[in-house]
Design a protein around this motif. Structure first.
Motif, PDB file in Angstrom:
ATOM      1  N   ALA A 227       0.833  -1.206   0.000  1.00  0.00           N
ATOM      2  CA  ALA A 227       0.000   0.000   0.000  1.00  0.00           C
ATOM      3  C   ALA A 227       0.865   1.253   0.000  1.00  0.00           C
ATOM      4  N   TYR A 228       1.908   1.258   0.806  1.00  0.00           N
ATOM      5  CA  TYR A 228       2.807   2.409   0.855  1.00  0.00           C
ATOM      6  C   TYR A 228       3.453   2.650  -0.505  1.00  0.00           C
ATOM      7  N   ALA A 229       3.824   1.566  -1.186  1.00  0.00           N
ATOM      8  CA  ALA A 229       4.451   1.701  -2.504  1.00  0.00           C
ATOM      9  C   ALA A 229       3.501   2.293  -3.533  1.00  0.00           C
ATOM     10  N   LEU A 230       2.177   2.182  -3.298  1.00  0.00           N
ATOM     11  CA  LEU A 230       1.194   2.743  -4.223  1.00  0.00           C
ATOM     12  C   LEU A 230       0.948   4.238  -4.004  1.00  0.00           C
ATOM     13  N   LEU A 231       1.394   4.775  -2.885  1.00  0.00           N
ATOM     14  CA  LEU A 231       1.172   6.197  -2.639  1.00  0.00           C
ATOM     15  C   LEU A 231       1.904   7.032  -3.682  1.00  0.00           C
ATOM     16  N   PRO A 232       1.380   8.204  -4.017  1.00  0.00           N
ATOM     17  CA  PRO A 232       2.091   9.078  -4.950  1.00  0.00           C
ATOM     18  C   PRO A 232       3.513   9.362  -4.466  1.00  0.00           C
ATOM     19  N   ALA A 233       4.418   9.540  -5.404  1.00  0.00           N
ATOM     20  CA  ALA A 233       5.821   9.732  -5.066  1.00  0.00           C
ATOM     21  C   ALA A 233       6.029  10.902  -4.112  1.00  0.00           C
ATOM     22  N   GLU A 234       5.253  11.965  -4.270  1.00  0.00           N
ATOM     23  CA  GLU A 234       5.439  13.132  -3.411  1.00  0.00           C
ATOM     24  C   GLU A 234       5.033  12.841  -1.963  1.00  0.00           C
ATOM     25  N   GLN A 235       4.037  11.966  -1.784  1.00  0.00           N
ATOM     26  CA  GLN A 235       3.643  11.588  -0.430  1.00  0.00           C
ATOM     27  C   GLN A 235       4.721  10.719   0.217  1.00  0.00           C
ATOM     28  N   ARG A 236       5.273   9.785  -0.555  1.00  0.00           N
ATOM     29  CA  ARG A 236       6.348   8.948  -0.006  1.00  0.00           C
ATOM     30  C   ARG A 236       7.597   9.779   0.279  1.00  0.00           C
ATOM     31  N   ALA A 237       7.860  10.764  -0.555  1.00  0.00           N
ATOM     32  CA  ALA A 237       9.014  11.627  -0.307  1.00  0.00           C
ATOM     33  C   ALA A 237       8.858  12.419   0.985  1.00  0.00           C
ATOM     34  N   GLY A 238       7.616  12.733   1.321  1.00  0.00           N
ATOM     35  CA  GLY A 238       7.361  13.525   2.528  1.00  0.00           C
ATOM     36  C   GLY A 238       7.059  12.712   3.760  1.00  0.00           C
ATOM     37  N   HIS A 239       6.886  11.389   3.604  1.00  0.00           N
ATOM     38  CA  HIS A 239       6.516  10.546   4.736  1.00  0.00           C
ATOM     39  C   HIS A 239       7.280   9.223   4.659  1.00  0.00           C
ATOM     40  N   GLN A 240       8.191   9.001   5.574  1.00  0.00           N
ATOM     41  CA  GLN A 240       8.813   7.688   5.687  1.00  0.00           C
ATOM     42  C   GLN A 240       7.795   6.678   6.200  1.00  0.00           C
ATOM     43  N   LEU A 241       8.106   5.405   5.980  1.00  0.00           N
ATOM     44  CA  LEU A 241       7.327   4.323   6.584  1.00  0.00           C
ATOM     45  C   LEU A 241       8.166   3.724   7.701  1.00  0.00           C
ATOM     46  N   ALA A 242       7.712   3.869   8.931  1.00  0.00           N
ATOM     47  CA  ALA A 242       8.433   3.337  10.094  1.00  0.00           C
ATOM     48  C   ALA A 242       7.697   2.104  10.615  1.00  0.00           C
ATOM     49  N   ILE A 243       8.419   1.007  10.767  1.00  0.00           N
ATOM     50  CA  ILE A 243       7.839  -0.222  11.301  1.00  0.00           C
ATOM     51  C   ILE A 243       8.584  -0.596  12.578  1.00  0.00           C
ATOM     52  N   VAL A 244       7.842  -0.652  13.676  1.00  0.00           N
ATOM     53  CA  VAL A 244       8.396  -1.102  14.953  1.00  0.00           C
ATOM     54  C   VAL A 244       8.302  -2.616  14.995  1.00  0.00           C
ATOM     55  N   TRP A 245       9.431  -3.269  15.202  1.00  0.00           N
ATOM     56  CA  TRP A 245       9.459  -4.735  15.267  1.00  0.00           C
ATOM     57  C   TRP A 245       9.503  -5.187  16.720  1.00  0.00           C
ATOM     58  N   THR A 246       8.493  -5.952  17.134  1.00  0.00           N
ATOM     59  CA  THR A 246       8.505  -6.543  18.476  1.00  0.00           C
ATOM     60  C   THR A 246       9.249  -7.858  18.492  1.00  0.00           C
ATOM     61  N   GLU A 260      12.363  -4.956  -3.219  1.00  0.00           N
ATOM     62  CA  GLU A 260      11.730  -5.318  -4.488  1.00  0.00           C
ATOM     63  C   GLU A 260      10.722  -4.265  -4.931  1.00  0.00           C
ATOM     64  N   LEU A 261      10.066  -3.619  -3.986  1.00  0.00           N
ATOM     65  CA  LEU A 261       9.064  -2.594  -4.311  1.00  0.00           C
ATOM     66  C   LEU A 261       9.689  -1.224  -4.556  1.00  0.00           C
ATOM     67  N   GLY A 262      10.976  -1.102  -4.349  1.00  0.00           N
ATOM     68  CA  GLY A 262      11.658   0.168  -4.576  1.00  0.00           C
ATOM     69  C   GLY A 262      11.445   1.195  -3.485  1.00  0.00           C
ATOM     70  N   ILE A 263      11.113   0.737  -2.274  1.00  0.00           N
ATOM     71  CA  ILE A 263      10.837   1.678  -1.179  1.00  0.00           C
ATOM     72  C   ILE A 263      11.801   1.471  -0.013  1.00  0.00           C
ATOM     73  N   ALA A 264      12.864   0.723  -0.207  1.00  0.00           N
ATOM     74  CA  ALA A 264      13.764   0.395   0.896  1.00  0.00           C
ATOM     75  C   ALA A 264      14.358   1.641   1.537  1.00  0.00           C
ATOM     76  N   ARG A 265      14.698   2.642   0.737  1.00  0.00           N
ATOM     77  CA  ARG A 265      15.336   3.847   1.274  1.00  0.00           C
ATOM     78  C   ARG A 265      14.356   4.705   2.073  1.00  0.00           C
ATOM     79  N   GLN A 266      13.063   4.483   1.852  1.00  0.00           N
ATOM     80  CA  GLN A 266      12.047   5.259   2.575  1.00  0.00           C
ATOM     81  C   GLN A 266      11.472   4.494   3.759  1.00  0.00           C
ATOM     82  N   THR A 267      11.950   3.264   3.975  1.00  0.00           N
ATOM     83  CA  THR A 267      11.420   2.402   5.029  1.00  0.00           C
ATOM     84  C   THR A 267      12.432   2.290   6.161  1.00  0.00           C
ATOM     85  N   VAL A 268      11.959   2.524   7.379  1.00  0.00           N
ATOM     86  CA  VAL A 268      12.813   2.483   8.564  1.00  0.00           C
ATOM     87  C   VAL A 268      12.309   1.393   9.497  1.00  0.00           C
ATOM     88  N   PHE A 269      13.204   0.479   9.883  1.00  0.00           N
ATOM     89  CA  PHE A 269      12.866  -0.559  10.852  1.00  0.00           C
ATOM     90  C   PHE A 269      13.397  -0.142  12.221  1.00  0.00           C
TER      91      PHE A 269
END
Length: 395
Positions: A227-246, A260-269
């Motif tokens: 779903a995050y990968a489907l967001l417009p590029a400008e939204q992804r540029a302005g909003h990282q995706l942060a995932i808290v891992w328990t 694979e989705l091309g969003i690795a640089r915008q995704t923070v674990f």
């Protein structure tokens, strides 16, 4: 009444739902009930930081559960059963799914959900002689018997209650719902400066979307990434995706999908996040996404709402019951629908503000003190029934 509680998760180091439930329920029972006597059965000596109430009507007994292969089952089936006789209990509450099956007193058992039954363990047709397999069988079989033998089964949502009744054929009157609540840390006001410093320390210096992943694939992080990968590029540029891992079990797999989705640089674990840090993350998130495929309750939903995060969540199991009208809902496996809901929140400021306010109001209606009072009402009714299976509504 003399009430025994299997409180092994008070001293267990593993974080998670059973520990949270045990800690918060027992603390709230200590707060609301100074009349009845409580005996807390732990499985090791309490360590500094363990949340053990200290007051005259509460005592602690250690029943060791560390024998190789059979430690926990032996503790539960023999140790707790003998303790019930020795301590002359009026009832025993097993708050974490499994329970002693032969007791001298009535049993109350909490079954939080039917995930253990629904997802299950593959049946190989034989009993494999290794510790993990033996425990899998134990967790598969014992709750099944305990639910039928208990005077009352407590559960944490009406959705879970329906699943329990369907699975065991129990009368509705024997399954009682006591909703959980978020921990107090998530209801407290958060200092903006401290919260911003926390987020910066964790590597989040701008706007971000938040999710929570675990070792359980039902948490459905792949749908969130798609779903995050489907967001417009400008939204992804302005909003990282942060995932808290328990838990780290699936993190590598999800990291590969992000690549694979091309969003690795915008995704923070984020790993090793404590509750105060998590509260700061919720409070600063542009939205919290919860695409779980099944929940008995869904504590992260209340945590996020209490901290003021706009919530978008899957429309299944207990989730609509917990969120009420305070979240946008979507089909758990429809990442296009999730992307559209996230885009609405990011694009419509009024909607985001409404969800923040509505979520905080919704979260405030859940209380551990109320949960404790409802649980105490169960204890009272079971005791008044003289040990018989309860066959009428409680409270």
């Amino acid at each position: 009444m003399r009430i025994g509680i299997d409180a092994r998760f008070l001293t267990h180091p593993q974080r998670g739902g059973f520990k949270t439930y045990s800690e918060e329920l027992i603390a709230a029972l200590a707060d609301v009930d100074r009349d009845n006597e409580y005996i807390l059965y732990v499985d090791r000596p309490p360590a500094p930081g363990d949340r053990i109430p200290h007051q005259p009507n509460i005592s602690v007994r250690i029943i060791d559960g560390h024998l190789r292969l059979i430690g926990m089952p032996w503790r539960e089936q023999a140790g707790l059963a003998l303790a019930a006789v020795r301590d002359r209990l009026d009832l025993l509450h097993a708050p974490c799914l499994t329970a002693p099956l032969l007791l001298s007193c009535p049993l109350v058992v909490t079954i939080h959900d039917m995930i253990w039954k629904r997802l299950g363990i593959a049946d190989s047709g034989r009993w494999a002689l290794n510790p993990r397999s033996l425990m899998d069988h134990y967790y598969r079989l014992v709750p099944d018997v305990a639910a039928r033998r208990a005077a009352v089964v407590i559960t944490v949502s009406h959705a879970a209650k329906a699943d329990i009744i369907a699975a065991f054929g129990l009368p509705a009157e024997r399954v009682i719902v006591t909703h959980e609540a978020a921990k107090p840390v998530f209801y407290q006001s958060i200092d903006p400066v401290t919260a911003a410093a926390t987020r910066a320390r964790l590597g989040l210096n701008g706007s971000y979307l938040l999710g929570i992943g675990s070792s359980d694939p039902r948490k459905n992080m792949e749908t969130l990434l798609r779903a995050y990968a489907l967001l417009p590029a400008e939204q992804r540029a302005g909003h990282q995706l942060a995932i808290v891992w328990t838990h780290q079990h699936l993190a590598e797999e999800i990291a590969q999908l992000a690549h694979e989705l091309g969003i690795a640089r915008q995704t923070v674990f984020l790993r090793g996040v404590d509750d105060s840090e998590l509260a700061a993350l919720y409070a600063g998130a542009s939205l919290f996404a919860f695409p779980s495929r099944y929940e008995g309750f869904g504590l992260p939903l209340l945590e996020a709402m209490a901290c003021g995060a706009p919530v978008v969540a899957a429309n299944n199991s207990s989730i609509p019951e917990i969120t009420g009208d305070a979240a946008l809902l979507f089909d758990a496996d429809n990442y296009q629908e999730l992307a559209a809901a996230m885009l609405r929140i990011l694009s419509e400021k009024n909607l985001a503000q409404t969800l923040r306010a509505t979520g905080q109001r919704r979260a405030s209606t859940f209380s551990w003190n109320r949960c404790a009072r409802e649980t105490l009402a169960v204890y009272t009714q079971v005791n008044q029934c003289g040990g018989a299976v309860v066959e009428r509504p409680i409270g």
